[in-house]
Scaffold this active site. Sequence first.
Site, PDB file in Angstrom:
ATOM      1  N   LYS A  18     -51.731  29.727  27.621  1.00 57.34           N
ATOM      2  CA  LYS A  18     -50.540  28.885  27.522  1.00 57.34           C
ATOM      3  C   LYS A  18     -50.865  27.419  27.816  1.00 57.34           C
ATOM      4  O   LYS A  18     -51.670  27.110  28.682  1.00 57.34           O
ATOM      5  CB  LYS A  18     -49.456  29.370  28.477  1.00 57.34           C
ATOM      6  CG  LYS A  18     -48.913  30.760  28.159  1.00 57.34           C
ATOM      7  CD  LYS A  18     -48.006  30.771  26.956  1.00 57.34           C
ATOM      8  CE  LYS A  18     -47.489  32.165  26.651  1.00 57.34           C
ATOM      9  NZ  LYS A  18     -46.432  32.606  27.564  1.00 57.34           N
TER      10      LYS A  18
ATOM     11  N   GLU B 157     -39.358  49.823  17.995  1.00 54.47           N
ATOM     12  CA  GLU B 157     -38.544  48.604  17.900  1.00 54.47           C
ATOM     13  C   GLU B 157     -38.309  48.128  16.459  1.00 54.47           C
ATOM     14  O   GLU B 157     -38.201  46.933  16.198  1.00 54.47           O
ATOM     15  CB  GLU B 157     -39.163  47.477  18.736  1.00 54.47           C
ATOM     16  CG  GLU B 157     -39.327  47.865  20.197  1.00 54.47           C
ATOM     17  CD  GLU B 157     -39.969  46.786  21.050  1.00 54.47           C
ATOM     18  OE1 GLU B 157     -40.051  45.634  20.600  1.00 54.47           O
ATOM     19  OE2 GLU B 157     -40.381  47.111  22.184  1.00 54.47           O
TER      20      GLU B 157
ATOM     21  N   CYS C 285     -48.328  39.365  29.728  1.00 50.29           N
ATOM     22  CA  CYS C 285     -49.365  38.839  28.866  1.00 50.29           C
ATOM     23  C   CYS C 285     -50.335  38.018  29.690  1.00 50.29           C
ATOM     24  O   CYS C 285     -50.143  37.832  30.882  1.00 50.29           O
ATOM     25  CB  CYS C 285     -48.738  38.011  27.756  1.00 50.29           C
ATOM     26  SG  CYS C 285     -47.837  39.050  26.613  1.00 50.29           S
TER      27      CYS C 285
ATOM     28  N   GLU D 296     -52.889  42.093  29.573  1.00 48.52           N
ATOM     29  CA  GLU D 296     -53.868  41.750  28.542  1.00 48.52           C
ATOM     30  C   GLU D 296     -55.200  41.436  29.204  1.00 48.52           C
ATOM     31  O   GLU D 296     -55.297  40.542  30.032  1.00 48.52           O
ATOM     32  CB  GLU D 296     -53.397  40.532  27.757  1.00 48.52           C
ATOM     33  CG  GLU D 296     -52.244  40.828  26.825  1.00 48.52           C
ATOM     34  CD  GLU D 296     -51.924  39.641  25.942  1.00 48.52           C
ATOM     35  OE1 GLU D 296     -51.974  39.797  24.719  1.00 48.52           O
ATOM     36  OE2 GLU D 296     -51.622  38.573  26.485  1.00 48.52           O
TER      37      GLU D 296
ATOM     38  N   LYS E 265     -46.607  28.062   8.116  1.00 52.76           N
ATOM     39  CA  LYS E 265     -46.859  29.465   8.470  1.00 52.76           C
ATOM     40  C   LYS E 265     -47.153  30.296   7.224  1.00 52.76           C
ATOM     41  O   LYS E 265     -48.157  31.016   7.154  1.00 52.76           O
ATOM     42  CB  LYS E 265     -45.654  30.034   9.207  1.00 52.76           C
ATOM     43  CG  LYS E 265     -45.619  31.561   9.283  1.00 52.76           C
ATOM     44  CD  LYS E 265     -44.273  32.077   9.744  1.00 52.76           C
ATOM     45  CE  LYS E 265     -44.188  33.588   9.610  1.00 52.76           C
ATOM     46  NZ  LYS E 265     -45.140  34.297  10.461  1.00 52.76           N
TER      47      LYS E 265
ATOM     48  N   CYS F  46     -51.151  44.331  23.791  1.00 58.57           N
ATOM     49  CA  CYS F  46     -49.790  43.839  23.611  1.00 58.57           C
ATOM     50  C   CYS F  46     -49.116  44.646  22.509  1.00 58.57           C
ATOM     51  O   CYS F  46     -49.662  45.638  22.024  1.00 58.57           O
ATOM     52  CB  CYS F  46     -49.836  42.336  23.278  1.00 58.57           C
ATOM     53  SG  CYS F  46     -48.309  41.449  23.627  1.00 58.57           S
TER      54      CYS F  46
ATOM     55  N   HIS G 137     -54.253  40.621  18.672  1.00 57.92           N
ATOM     56  CA  HIS G 137     -53.992  39.343  18.008  1.00 57.92           C
ATOM     57  C   HIS G 137     -54.961  39.083  16.870  1.00 57.92           C
ATOM     58  O   HIS G 137     -54.863  38.080  16.183  1.00 57.92           O
ATOM     59  CB  HIS G 137     -54.066  38.205  19.020  1.00 57.92           C
ATOM     60  CG  HIS G 137     -53.173  38.440  20.189  1.00 57.92           C
ATOM     61  ND1 HIS G 137     -53.628  39.016  21.365  1.00 57.92           N
ATOM     62  CD2 HIS G 137     -51.855  38.234  20.367  1.00 57.92           C
ATOM     63  CE1 HIS G 137     -52.617  39.132  22.208  1.00 57.92           C
ATOM     64  NE2 HIS G 137     -51.532  38.680  21.631  1.00 57.92           N
TER      65      HIS G 137
ATOM     66  N   ARG H 185     -40.658  26.770   7.846  1.00 57.92           N
ATOM     67  CA  ARG H 185     -41.929  27.419   8.225  1.00 57.92           C
ATOM     68  C   ARG H 185     -42.921  27.437   7.064  1.00 57.92           C
ATOM     69  O   ARG H 185     -43.681  28.397   6.873  1.00 57.92           O
ATOM     70  CB  ARG H 185     -41.684  28.831   8.756  1.00 57.92           C
ATOM     71  CG  ARG H 185     -40.960  28.869  10.084  1.00 57.92           C
ATOM     72  CD  ARG H 185     -40.794  30.290  10.580  1.00 57.92           C
ATOM     73  NE  ARG H 185     -39.849  31.031   9.755  1.00 57.92           N
ATOM     74  CZ  ARG H 185     -39.737  32.349   9.723  1.00 57.92           C
ATOM     75  NH1 ARG H 185     -40.514  33.092  10.497  1.00 57.92           N
ATOM     76  NH2 ARG H 185     -38.854  32.947   8.961  1.00 57.92           N
TER      77      ARG H 185
END
Length: 775
Positions: free
Chosen positions: A112, A480, A639, A661, A19, A722, A690, A16
């Site tokens: 998507k 979480e 989403c 969303e 990233k 989200c 986001h 990665r």
Amino acid sequence: MLTTHILGFPRIGSLRELKFAEERFWRGELDEAGLLAVGRELRLRHWQWQNSAGLRFVSVGDFSYYDTVLDTAVLLGALPARFGFDAKTLTRSQYFELARGNAQQPACEMTKWFDTNYHYLKPEFDAHTRFDGGQSWLLDELREARLAGFTPKVQLVGPLTLLKLARVNGVEALALLPRLVPAYVRLLLTLQSEGADWVQIDEPILALDLPPAWLAAFAPVYRELADAHPHILLASYFGSVRPHLDLLKALPVAGVHVDIVRGGDVLPALADWPQGKVLSLGAIDGRNVWKTNLDAVLDLIAPLQARLGDALWIGTSCSLLHVPIDLAQETALAPGLRDGLSFARQKLTEVTTLARALSLGRSVCFSTLEAQRNALTNFRALAGRDDAQVAARLANLPEVERGLPYTERAKLHHARLQLPLLPTTTIGSFPQTDAIRKQRAAHKRGELGTADYEAAMRSEIALAVQRQEALGIDMLVHGEAERSDMVDYFAEQLAGVAVCQHGWVQSYGSRCVKPPLIWGDVSRPKSMTVAWTTYAQSLTPKPMKGMLTGPVTLTQWAFVRNDKPRSEVMLQLALALRDEVAELDAAGIAAIQIDEPAFREGLPLKQVDWQSYLDTAVLAFKLSAAGCRPETQIHTHMCYSDFEDTLAAIAAMDADVITIETSRSAMALLDAFGEFAYPNEIGPGVYDIHSPRVPPVEEMTALLERALTVIPAQRLWVNPDCGLKTRGWAETEAALANMLVATRQLRTRLAQGETPYRSALPAGHGHGACDCHTA
């Protein structure tokens, strides 16, 4: 030997690297030269792998610092006017502002890429879009590949796919072709002059049910493009092109690529493929990680090779963007399971092995083919051990109805939860800080004992509860902290499922996911969330949501074994989750959220297949949710979606509350729910998680006012778009505080009898991508 190629390679790097370089650049810790150096290093490495595997071409144009559709808009000079950027002088910082937004403008809409979990950025076109050309970054990469001694095949998003997937305002999309096609012609002429002998133009919309006007546009468009470049390979993927095969045979392009993994029904109709026209077969699966049965594929395509000779090319079904990079990194998988896997680097060898066996005979590749056969035999021996208990439950499914209709359940929820008008909540996750990640990593390495790790996570959960109470949120979540990922977390605890160490796949931008491997029958050996959720509930008198990932999403966001129907796997997961729901209910948890962000994503590309999928998806959700009593409130989260075509199915799921969303679309996505008269409760997202941007109170108020024109206040919830795991605590608390202020002001106005009005909303909003599970 036959020509071999791929339709694209993952760009994130096996560790990665991209990233981390991007995120350092965004934080100001790496300059542009350093970022570009990482990109060059990755491209050269990936080209070398392709070349060393024996491919004729290396792929140029598949690399991107964020998204290739955005790159195409930059290349053509077609940027959203609202940003005021000049495409010819666009800086890398401005490029990232298009993708991530800035203080003045929301980011470009994200959605998507067909039925994958990769997200692309929607171009924004209108009657004034000129397509006058922009940055020449693609040409730089072409020169880079040629200078390094590789033979490049340049890849472009096709003009019709670009238009079909764009947000086009104020004009019919096809009306832009007279301006768009000349831009492609200029680009193709330039690519030819720069030494691009072949250009792959991707038109995956050919896998859709296309209206006649769109189909009719292909011939005139590709006549012009073929005049500009003699070697165009028109590529389609993700599904069958059999309905359009006569069109593809007649187009004046030098070659056509078809996906025979997901569109294998086209093979019999290829027997009369025109002589001399290249036919590229996507024979190696670019969407899944299981080894190819090379013997079976050879049997299928050998007759075509005998007829077409060198005009037959062998490739991957689609870009390898959708699979992890290198199986060699996975040292902890069980040997039998590992034997059945093939990641991007391994698929390069599968492509060249197929071509060698076709060109030179199977005996030349005997040892490789035999090793592949043995590996598949080992895997089948592991995966073929059917779980009798799972099979018995599938054969006798329990009740899937909740016992009472929503209207009666809602009364029970109101009495039990005692929530105010416009109740506030969040989607589930809170910031995954460096401290949390370090503790989790240390635990996995064995440097932090289980007791100490669990104590640390309880401390993080307590902090999340305290912060929510301080803000005044009505329905809490535990945050979480113990979950690295909303799918991985459950995969690690389910039988029949395995997780990788480094199996990262790009979701969007710098966000990556690590899909688990569903290799066997799925069951739940023990409870997965009950202890964490009940601990969190013990810290507060406010209701605490139990948080689960739903069966549809667990299926969609995993690599599912390809010898078992996905519908069966989905129901196995639903039964496992049903047991978890029942335990949470028995433990006194009053609200349980079963997230289904991938519900719309799983919808097949062709309408003829929709109903079968939707029937199974709805059944799976209801099967999992029916494990609790009617007085327990069931939530779900979805989403971004084009909800119009799935609203009946969403209503049939019968969740008490759905959160969606909607902030980037300025609540426009909510209109479909209003027109459908959606009967249950809805929480449309009031701000985009986001982006690091913190929207002001006035902006959230305007969105809520817009929502109140569609959804009655008695059924409206207030929440972000989200989960918040990718954000920092400072921006999270600031945004949530503004959300709470907007909500309280509206409650006061509603109590005074005021009817909110439809407010003017910021222009250029678009829907966002799910950040629930990315890293």
